[in-house]
Design an enzyme around this catalytic site. Structure first.
Site, short mmCIF file in Angstrom:
data_model
loop_
_atom_site.label_atom_id
_atom_site.label_comp_id
_atom_site.label_asym_id
_atom_site.label_seq_id
_atom_site.Cartn_x
_atom_site.Cartn_y
_atom_site.Cartn_z
N ASP A 308 0.85 -1.28 0.00
CA ASP A 308 -0.09 0.16 0.04
C ASP A 308 0.80 1.42 0.03
O ASP A 308 1.96 1.24 0.16
CB ASP A 308 -1.02 -0.01 1.05
CG ASP A 308 -1.89 0.99 1.16
OD1 ASP A 308 -2.36 1.39 0.09
OD2 ASP A 308 -2.48 1.30 2.05
N GLU A 311 2.20 5.05 -4.27
CA GLU A 311 2.16 5.93 -5.49
C GLU A 311 3.67 6.49 -5.45
O GLU A 311 3.87 6.85 -6.74
CB GLU A 311 1.19 6.79 -5.43
CG GLU A 311 -0.29 6.25 -5.63
CD GLU A 311 -0.83 5.52 -4.41
OE1 GLU A 311 -0.33 5.63 -3.34
OE2 GLU A 311 -1.37 4.24 -4.39
N ASP A 421 -8.70 3.00 -2.68
CA ASP A 421 -9.76 3.67 -1.80
C ASP A 421 -10.84 4.34 -2.44
O ASP A 421 -10.76 5.28 -3.27
CB ASP A 421 -9.07 4.65 -1.11
CG ASP A 421 -8.06 4.34 -0.04
OD1 ASP A 421 -7.83 2.92 -0.16
OD2 ASP A 421 -7.34 5.15 0.63
C1 GLC Z 1 -4.77 3.22 2.75
C2 GLC Z 1 -5.40 2.20 1.96
C3 GLC Z 1 -6.49 1.52 2.63
C4 GLC Z 1 -5.96 1.26 4.25
C5 GLC Z 1 -5.35 2.59 4.75
C6 GLC Z 1 -4.73 2.20 6.28
O1 GLC Z 1 -5.94 4.34 2.61
O2 GLC Z 1 -5.68 2.17 0.51
O3 GLC Z 1 -6.76 0.43 2.17
O4 GLC Z 1 -6.98 0.76 5.16
O5 GLC Z 1 -4.54 3.07 3.87
O6 GLC Z 1 -3.56 1.36 6.11
#
Ligand code: GLC
Length: 664
Positions: A308, A311, A421
């Protein structure tokens, strides 16, 4: 036929696996011109031309009528006027007067004006003229996709358990919370294969650590969950916390594994843990090092991850924060008027994910210092590659689940992606559907969206309708943001209806897995627009809210509130299946044409194509317990189905695989 055209000296993206010779001469289809120093690739669209592709993007299946920008962005509030999402997939097909595919293999920002400025003009603008352009011609859209997919290499194969249902939420704090989720599902006999672990499992949000207080004896906890058939899937973030004594940080500093600032010092940005360094994933040494770190969790019994914030998302950089603070302190002495008020709010809003920051840090690519802005779209890809390459070494036989938020074409060989998201909005349910084929075009077959929506408060009808789409997507994960309404299925009064959808999913796993594997192994799409199979059918070409799935199904989910059905277009005679549960359904055959099809809230409606049938099995508490002996054919009389089967867990699929003919 694929031709490769080279402009300038491109930065290597590793998107393709076949090195084609460069074609000398003019690029077909496009006129190239230059305006204010920006090169434009211009194609004149005919009135009825459709433009497919661009992978993870907003709007419809036909991309015409908007301007899209490939620049990987963390945007949890995206809507129809958003231009950039989490991934960049610069492949498109123009279909109509002429038919061709085109891939702009370019690591930086590219603007795709698809009939936005002028409805009849497709104009593609990379930031500079150093890129490879691949032009693909073929007899059909499917043929062009197949050639392209061969060029970019075989898609990642997920383990079979990842086709089960997964429960996630940013908010499970400790082992007790996770045990509770497992228990609530078990109590109600709702099938479940995985529970996701968001950032709170880590010690102060540090990658490759476990908060020992929240998760004591983590290895035993993993084993305990496995014994219940549940795989724990932890998150890994891109940024590495700056903290003395933290091994990942210290090793990274010592060995120059991090991105550098203009002065050559380790670049500082901030994400969940506060100040972090960003691993320079474009450097092979960094990838090797970071990839090996997954061993820490693999050794504890983990066999799946989600990558995660890659980007990368940046909450702030020190420099920007300081300059914003300075200006704000000046402004705070003023009577904020129409101009200064918006300057103030703009400054605050511009602290995070500011593209200007991409100029201020650098990668080391084979000894060459490259500003991040030039290779921005490759960052998440290379984080996934780091993991994928390491899994080959650390787990040569067993398949490891991996999916990422950010991506570029090429990453599809190392993992899947989720659609980032989203929100608990009906429009995002439709977007989930519309993105499936364009992601498949770009090689991402293991994909799906946060079911129920990540941000905002879900309602029970939206959850149930969303499940009716997610029943079909390879990744079926219910995930939500902390602070939003809790959306584990047992929170809702209609839990029983939701449970039946999950049971149907398990009944369909043999079919879905089979179609997924066939698509992977033959470089084809699992989800297709209707027009790909019915190219001469004008009505099919206009359909934006139905998809073909594999070779047998058409899906047409309900994506509006309070609906008791929806209009569906059938390009051929099909069997309509209306399912409330695996043992409670009816079928009827509908003629080709337009129909209003009833679908009450608790009814999953889908269509079996003319003359075809699909295998449906009994449900089970998890994928491991599915019994292939229970498969029955559902569909047209006399139809047979070739079921692709393998062990689902090892990488030896080509050796263990078999195709079994299922008859009635
Ligand atoms: C980002 C991710 C999401 C996750 C959050 C906290 O927004 O895309 O899926 O729950 O971070 O880690």
């Amino acid at each position: 036929m694929i031709e490769r055209f080279r402009f300038g000296t491109p930065i290597e993206t590793c998107a393709v696996v076949e090195q084609l010779p460069v074609t000398e001469g003019m690029l077909p289809f496009f006129e190239i011109s230059s305006k204010n120093g920006i090169t434009e690739f211009v194609y004149k669209l005919a009135d009825k031309d459709i433009v497919y592709g661009l992978g993870e993007q907003v709007r419809g299946i036909n991309k015409r009528g908007w301007c899209y920008v490939s620049s990987n962005s963390d945007n949890p509030h995206h809507q129809e006027d958003t231009r950039s999402l989490y991934g960049s997939h610069n492949f498109m097909i123009v279909s109509g007067r002429e038919l061709f595919g085109v891939f702009f293999d370019y690591a930086g920002k590219v603007t795709f004006d698809v009939g936005y400025t002028n409805r009849d003009i497709l104009c593609i603008m990379p930031e500079d003229l150093n890129l490879d352009v691949y032009v693909i011609t073929g007899e059909s859209e499917k043929d062009i996709v197949k050639q392209f997919r061969k060029l970019i290499g075989r898609s990642y194969i997920a383990p079979k358990w990842a086709f089960g249902y997964g429960q996630s939420r940013w908010g499970y704090k400790d082992a007790k919370d996770i045990r509770q989720v497992a228990e609530e599902y078990r109590k109600r006999n709702i099938p479940l294969d995985s529970i996701y672990m968001d950032i709170d499992y880590m010690e102060r949000y540090k990658d490759f650590t476990i908060d020992e207080e929240a998760f004591p004896e983590f290895e035993d906890f993993c084993a305990e969950m496995k014994a219940q058939g549940i795989h724990l899937v932890p998150i890994i973030d891109a940024g590495v916390k700056i903290e003395e004594g933290y091994d990942v940080y210290e090793e990274g500093v010592k060995n120059d594994y991090f991105c550098k600032d203009a002065k050559g010092k380790d670049f500082v940005g901030a994400v969940w843990p506060g100040r972090v360094h960003f691993p320079d994933f474009l450097k092979s040494e960094t990838r090797n090092w970071f990839g090996q770190k997954y061993k820490f969790l693999l050794d504890k019994g983990i066999d799946g991850f989600w990558n995660d914030m890659n980007e990368p998302a940046i909450f702030y950089t020190e420099e920007r924060l300081a300059s914003v603070m300075e200006r704000i302190s000046e402004l705070s002495k003023e009577n904020l008027d129409v101009n200064s008020y918006f300057e103030f709010t703009g400054l605050v809003a511009g602290i995070g994910n500011n593209v200007g920051d991409y100029e201020t840090f650098f990668h080391d690519m084979e000894g060459k210092k490259v500003p991040h802005s030039k290779v921005h779209n490759l960052y998440g890809y290379n984080m996934t590659k780091a993991a994928g390459e390491a899994f080959e070494m650390l787990s040569p036989d067993k398949r490891i689940l991996m999916f990422s938020r950010s991506s570029y074409i090429g990453a599809h060989r190392y993992g899947g992606i989720w659609q980032g998201d989203n929100k608990s909005w009906w429009s995002h349910l439709l977007m989930n559907l519309q993105m499936m084929p364009s992601l498949n075009m770009a090689g991402f077959l293991y994909t799906g969206a946060d079911v129920g929506g990540f941000g905002s408060d879900v309602t029970e009808d939206l959850m149930l309708r969303w499940l009716q789409l997610a029943v079909f997507t390879p990744l079926m994960r219910n995930h939500s943001c902390r602070g939003t309404r809790e959306q584990e299925l047992y929170r809702f009064d209609n839990c029983d209806d939701c449970k039946k959808m999950i049971e149907i999913r398990y009944g369909l796993v043999p079919y879905l897995y089979s179609e997924y594997m066939k698509a992977v192994l033959s470089d084809e799409m699992m989800f297709r627009p209707l027009s790909f199979d019915f190219p001469t059918d004008a009505d099919a070409r206009g359909v934006e809210d139905q998809l073909l799935l594999g070779n047998e199904l058409m899906i047409a989910p309900v994506y509006t509130p309070n609906a008791t059905g929806r209009y569906v277009y059938l390009p051929e005679e099909m069997m309509c299946v209306r399912m409330r549960s695996l043992d409670d359904y009816e079928t009827n055959t509908l003629a080709a044409g337009h129909h209003f099809v009833k679908a009450e809230l608790n009814e999953l409606v889908f269509f079996i194509r003319n003359g075809k049938a699909i295998p449906v099995g009994k449900t089970a508490m998890n994928t491991k317990k599915l019994d292939a002996a229970t498969l029955m054919l559902l569909g047209f009389e006399g139809a047979e189905y070739d079921l692709y089967e393998d062990d689902g867990y090892t990488k030896k699929y080509d050796r263990s695989a078999r195709v079994r003919e299922i008859r009635r």
